[in-house]
Design a protein around this motif. Structure first.
Motif, PDB file in Angstrom:
ATOM      1  N   VAL A  77      13.960 -22.797 -12.446  1.00  0.00           N
ATOM      2  CA  VAL A  77      12.917 -23.666 -11.889  1.00  0.00           C
ATOM      3  C   VAL A  77      13.191 -23.935 -10.417  1.00  0.00           C
ATOM      4  O   VAL A  77      12.268 -23.959  -9.582  1.00  0.00           O
ATOM      5  N   SER A  78      14.460 -24.123 -10.055  1.00  0.00           N
ATOM      6  CA  SER A  78      14.811 -24.376  -8.650  1.00  0.00           C
ATOM      7  C   SER A  78      14.530 -23.162  -7.770  1.00  0.00           C
ATOM      8  O   SER A  78      14.331 -23.303  -6.560  1.00  0.00           O
ATOM      9  N   ILE A  79      14.503 -21.968  -8.382  1.00  0.00           N
ATOM     10  CA  ILE A  79      14.139 -20.753  -7.643  1.00  0.00           C
ATOM     11  C   ILE A  79      12.624 -20.658  -7.487  1.00  0.00           C
ATOM     12  O   ILE A  79      12.109 -20.350  -6.403  1.00  0.00           O
ATOM     13  N   LEU A  80      11.914 -20.952  -8.562  1.00  0.00           N
ATOM     14  CA  LEU A  80      10.461 -20.821  -8.550  1.00  0.00           C
ATOM     15  C   LEU A  80       9.782 -21.910  -7.729  1.00  0.00           C
ATOM     16  O   LEU A  80       8.813 -21.654  -7.010  1.00  0.00           O
ATOM     17  N   ARG A  81      10.276 -23.153  -7.849  1.00  0.00           N
ATOM     18  CA  ARG A  81       9.678 -24.279  -7.121  1.00  0.00           C
ATOM     19  C   ARG A  81      10.782 -25.162  -6.535  1.00  0.00           C
ATOM     20  O   ARG A  81      11.067 -26.258  -7.044  1.00  0.00           O
ATOM     21  N   PRO A  82      11.427 -24.716  -5.468  1.00  0.00           N
ATOM     22  CA  PRO A  82      12.588 -25.442  -4.925  1.00  0.00           C
ATOM     23  C   PRO A  82      12.251 -26.828  -4.369  1.00  0.00           C
ATOM     24  O   PRO A  82      13.087 -27.729  -4.419  1.00  0.00           O
ATOM     25  N   GLU A  83      11.047 -27.039  -3.849  1.00  0.00           N
ATOM     26  CA  GLU A  83      10.710 -28.303  -3.215  1.00  0.00           C
ATOM     27  C   GLU A  83      10.505 -29.442  -4.222  1.00  0.00           C
ATOM     28  O   GLU A  83      10.774 -30.600  -3.928  1.00  0.00           O
ATOM     29  N   ASP A  84       9.991 -29.117  -5.393  1.00  0.00           N
ATOM     30  CA  ASP A  84       9.739 -30.146  -6.396  1.00  0.00           C
ATOM     31  C   ASP A  84      10.316 -29.725  -7.749  1.00  0.00           C
ATOM     32  O   ASP A  84       9.657 -29.797  -8.779  1.00  0.00           O
ATOM     33  N   LYS A  85      11.562 -29.292  -7.718  1.00  0.00           N
ATOM     34  CA  LYS A  85      12.217 -28.771  -8.916  1.00  0.00           C
ATOM     35  C   LYS A  85      12.365 -29.833 -10.012  1.00  0.00           C
ATOM     36  O   LYS A  85      12.217 -29.524 -11.202  1.00  0.00           O
ATOM     37  N   THR A  86      12.684 -31.089  -9.632  1.00  0.00           N
ATOM     38  CA  THR A  86      12.875 -32.122 -10.645  1.00  0.00           C
ATOM     39  C   THR A  86      11.583 -32.406 -11.401  1.00  0.00           C
ATOM     40  O   THR A  86      11.598 -32.645 -12.612  1.00  0.00           O
ATOM     41  N   TYR A  87      10.461 -32.364 -10.689  1.00  0.00           N
ATOM     42  CA  TYR A  87       9.163 -32.613 -11.334  1.00  0.00           C
ATOM     43  C   TYR A  87       8.850 -31.513 -12.338  1.00  0.00           C
ATOM     44  O   TYR A  87       8.512 -31.787 -13.494  1.00  0.00           O
TER      45      TYR A  87
END
Length: 514
Positions: A77-87
């Motif tokens: 997930v941090s690779i796919l959406r690094p800016e809002d990974k926690t969401y």
């Protein structure tokens, strides 16, 4: 005397008269005693080997959980959406878990009413595991920034479909083959299998995902698929179940919906088990899949292998607690183990708040070990609480409903944590957004509150412990006596009709798994 003979003949009708009605009568008469007829294993070595065998599939499943749910999926997930990974890490499991919520009790019910030459649980365990493996292969392909987060969510949902099918069937295996007096021991060994699986999954993540600074998702997923496939194969080939010569299914859609009604007069304890398990799981999963982000954003530890030590320490401390707690739960108070385990987890999570404002990787490891002791102690009584509080007739379906109390909080908890961390993000000088110390402090505080509720809601349960002066040998003798009485009460009376004819050819009602 004539009345007694008449009543006896009505409950032992031969095949030539009313076979269907006779089967229903015998089933109703013996359903309450069927688990009491299961063999008690008094030898420590043979019983341990047996409990290990029935925990093998659960071990393989937990390897996947340890490698993917705790680390690989958050990392992807941090690779796919690094800016809002926690969401997105909080949003990702929702659709899959809703599928799992529906599928698990359905296939628990279906396996309750299925008869095959291979048993009633194993065919669904095989089908569900195959679906899990297919979607794990697809999950491994999402390792680039341009890949779709929506596609990743769909694939993860497919995995949950397979897990619901396999898990619904597996939930009924334990009550099928384990005597009620040994439910705590069986639950403890399941906890050990789950903890060892988490440990191995964590090690696989730390050693295989990143090799020489290159990400290899296929290395990691391939290894977890191998563990899951081999464990499923061992379970399917070695697990003994009652079998029939023909395939049959005696359930129906109306009877399934009718079975969802759980009268409080019978299920009083079970309702409190569901509530307790819900809040305990909610507390764990508020933090479980976010430990990687906590270590990198707050502690400042970015090495993947080093971060995997968090789960390693947690699991290593949970294993002895699971083994010891399982045996203690059968001889003392199951409720007391819940009080102790939940109390330990409350303290451990609350102390993590101090780590949020005074970052220390060593301190995090110490508290992870402390949390592991509480987690392991609860795992050892988790299944036992449910098995002690359920009737036997629809055990697969009921255990599927019980499984909902685990799945539902795994949907809710990450969404709560992700929303809190997203709302409390801070921006670094280079423009990167990370979660704040205050966000994690709030998360840990709420998690502690859930554990506290789990401790409170176990109080109304009314479950008696095994008498302290009753040895396993005494229990075995008592069980043998009860079995003899049951067989005498069900002796055939009409025209030499054999009770075996009403049991689809089974020669012995006592379940003795090899």
């Amino acid at each position: 005397m004539d009345k007694m003979e008449s009543a006896t003949s009505e409950t032992t009708l031969t095949y030539s008269s009313e076979h269907t009605k006779s089967s229903e009568i015998i089933s109703e008469a013996s359903s309450k005693d069927s688990r009491d007829n299961i063999k008690i294993r008094s030898s420590f070595i043979s019983s341990s080997l047996f409990f290990i065998k029935i925990s093998i599939w659960f071990f393989g499943y937990s390897v996947v959980q340890g490698a993917t749910a705790a680390f690989a999926i958050p990392y992807q997930v941090s690779i796919l959406r690094p800016e809002d990974k926690t969401y997105w890490n909080g949003i990702l499991p929702i659709s899959g878990m809703f599928i799992n919520l529906l599928i698990t009790p359905i296939f628990g019910y279906i396996s309750d009413h299925t008869k095959t030459p291979f048993g009633r649980r194993r065919p669904y365990l095989l089908v569900g595991t195959m679906i899990m493996i297919i979607f794990l292969c697809l999950e491994a392909t999402f390792d680039q920034p341009y890949h779709s987060i929506g596609g990743f969510i769909i694939v993860c949902s497919g995995y949950q479909l397979g897990q619901g099918i396999a898990g619904g069937a597996f939930s009924g295996i334990i009550p099928d083959v384990v005597h009620p007096s040994q439910s705590g021991i069986a639950s403890g060994w399941l906890g050990v299998g789950f903890s060892l699986g988490l440990l191995i999954g964590t090690i696989l993540f730390g050693t295989l995902l990143e090799v020489k600074n290159v990400i290899h998702t296929w290395y990691l997923y391939g290894a977890t698929i191998a563990f899951l496939g081999i464990s499923a194969l061992i379970t399917i080939c070695t697990m003994h179940e009652d079998s029939n010569d023909e395939w049959s299914f005696d359930g129906s859609l109306p009877s399934f919906f009718k079975s969802l009604h759980l009268p409080s007069s019978i299920y009083f304890n079970f309702y409190w088990v569901l509530i307790t398990r819900f809040f305990n799981t909610l507390g764990i999963y508020m933090i479980f899949s976010f430990l990687l982000y906590f270590a990198t954003d707050i502690i400042g530890q970015t090495n993947l292998m080093t971060n995997s030590y968090i789960i390693v320490v947690l699991v290593m401390c949970s294993i002895p607690a699971s083994i010891a707690g399982g045996y203690l739960a059968d001889f003392y108070s199951t409720k007391l183990l819940v009080y102790i385990s939940s109390g330990i987890q409350v303290v451990a999570i609350a102390l993590l708040i101090t780590i949020s404002f005074n970052p220390s990787f060593a301190g995090l490891l110490i508290l992870s070990g402390f949390l592991g002791v509480g987690y392991g102690a609860y795992q050892c009584v988790d299944w036992a609480l449910a098995l002690h509080s359920l009737p036997n007739k629809t055990i697969g379906k009921d255990m599927g409903i019980w499984h909902i109390s685990f799945i539902a909080p795994t949907v809710v908890a990450p969404a709560i944590t992700g929303s809190i961390l997203q709302a409390t993000q801070i921006t670094l000088e280079n423009g990167t957004k990370i979660s704040s110390q205050y966000g994690y402090a709030i998360v840990f505080g709420i998690s502690s509150f859930w554990f506290l509720l789990a401790t409170i809601f176990i109080y109304p349960m009314k479950i008696s412990a095994i008498p302290k002066n009753c040895s396993r040998k005494d229990q075995q003798q008592q069980t043998n006596n009860q079995q003899s009485q049951n067989q005498q009460q069900l002796q055939p009376t009409n025209n030499g009709a054999d009770l075996n004819n009403h049991n689809n050819g089974k020669e012995n009602p006592i379940i003795e798994p090899v």
